[in-house]
Write a protein that holds these residues in place. Structure first.
Motif, PDB file in Angstrom:
ATOM      1  N   MET A   1      38.418  24.940  41.746  1.00 47.07           N
ATOM      2  CA  MET A   1      39.138  25.952  41.633  1.00 47.07           C
ATOM      3  C   MET A   1      38.146  27.257  41.659  1.00 47.07           C
ATOM      4  SD  MET A   1      41.849  26.743  38.700  1.00 47.07           S
ATOM      5  CE  MET A   1      43.073  27.771  38.843  1.00 47.07           C
ATOM      6  N   ALA A   2      38.662  28.158  42.456  1.00 47.14           N
ATOM      7  CA  ALA A   2      37.743  29.379  42.512  1.00 47.14           C
ATOM      8  C   ALA A   2      37.890  30.404  41.400  1.00 47.14           C
ATOM      9  CB  ALA A   2      38.126  30.150  43.698  1.00 47.14           C
ATOM     10  N   ARG A   3      36.778  30.963  40.769  1.00 48.09           N
ATOM     11  CA  ARG A   3      36.900  31.802  39.707  1.00 48.09           C
ATOM     12  C   ARG A   3      37.508  33.129  40.137  1.00 48.09           C
ATOM     13  NH1 ARG A   3      31.706  32.172  36.146  1.00 48.09           N
ATOM     14  NH2 ARG A   3      32.501  31.447  34.580  1.00 48.09           N
ATOM     15  N   ARG A   4      38.143  33.825  39.128  1.00 44.04           N
ATOM     16  CA  ARG A   4      38.726  34.836  39.511  1.00 44.04           C
ATOM     17  C   ARG A   4      37.968  35.992  39.168  1.00 44.04           C
ATOM     18  NH1 ARG A   4      43.661  36.460  35.486  1.00 44.04           N
ATOM     19  NH2 ARG A   4      42.084  37.649  34.422  1.00 44.04           N
ATOM     20  N   LYS A   5      37.889  36.834  40.066  1.00 43.62           N
ATOM     21  CA  LYS A   5      36.910  38.073  40.060  1.00 43.62           C
ATOM     22  C   LYS A   5      37.345  39.088  38.820  1.00 43.62           C
ATOM     23  CE  LYS A   5      35.073  41.907  42.597  1.00 43.62           C
ATOM     24  NZ  LYS A   5      35.162  42.597  44.010  1.00 43.62           N
ATOM     25  N   ARG A   6      36.373  39.359  38.206  1.00 46.03           N
ATOM     26  CA  ARG A   6      36.720  40.194  36.806  1.00 46.03           C
ATOM     27  C   ARG A   6      36.893  41.708  37.278  1.00 46.03           C
ATOM     28  NH1 ARG A   6      32.811  38.792  31.921  1.00 46.03           N
ATOM     29  NH2 ARG A   6      33.600  36.639  31.589  1.00 46.03           N
ATOM     30  N   GLU A   7      37.902  42.214  36.534  1.00 43.32           N
ATOM     31  CA  GLU A   7      38.049  43.676  37.110  1.00 43.32           C
ATOM     32  C   GLU A   7      37.342  44.480  35.997  1.00 43.32           C
ATOM     33  OE1 GLU A   7      42.292  44.506  37.410  1.00 43.32           O
ATOM     34  OE2 GLU A   7      42.868  42.618  38.255  1.00 43.32           O
TER      35      GLU A   7
END
Length: 76
Positions: A1-7
């Motif tokens: 599962m790909a990591r979600r990019k932090r905003e």
């Protein structure tokens, strides 16, 4: 599962965190734990009590003929 990019954190959130650091004089992980307990402890307790009310079908201290009654203590 790909990591979600932090905003990037908003200025409002940075200000809230800054105020909490000052208010609770946070210097360690234990200080953070104590602050979170102070901020969320009552809320979590209320949520657990509401969940118990829903599970049993009546509120604390309410009379019930249900054999699965509770004794009115905070521990269930």
């Amino acid at each position: 599962m790909a990591r979600r990019k932090r905003e990037p954190m908003s200025e409002g959130k940075k200000n809230i965190i800054g105020m909490l650091l000052v208010e609770y004089d946070i210097k360690s992980a234990k200080d953070i734990e104590d602050a979170l307990n102070d901020l969320l402890g009552g809320t979590i307790q209320e949520m657990l009590e509401s969940e118990m009310d829903e599970h049993l079908g009546y509120q604390a201290y309410e009379r019930s003929s249900n054999p699965d009654y509770r004794n009115g203590n905070e521990r269930y």
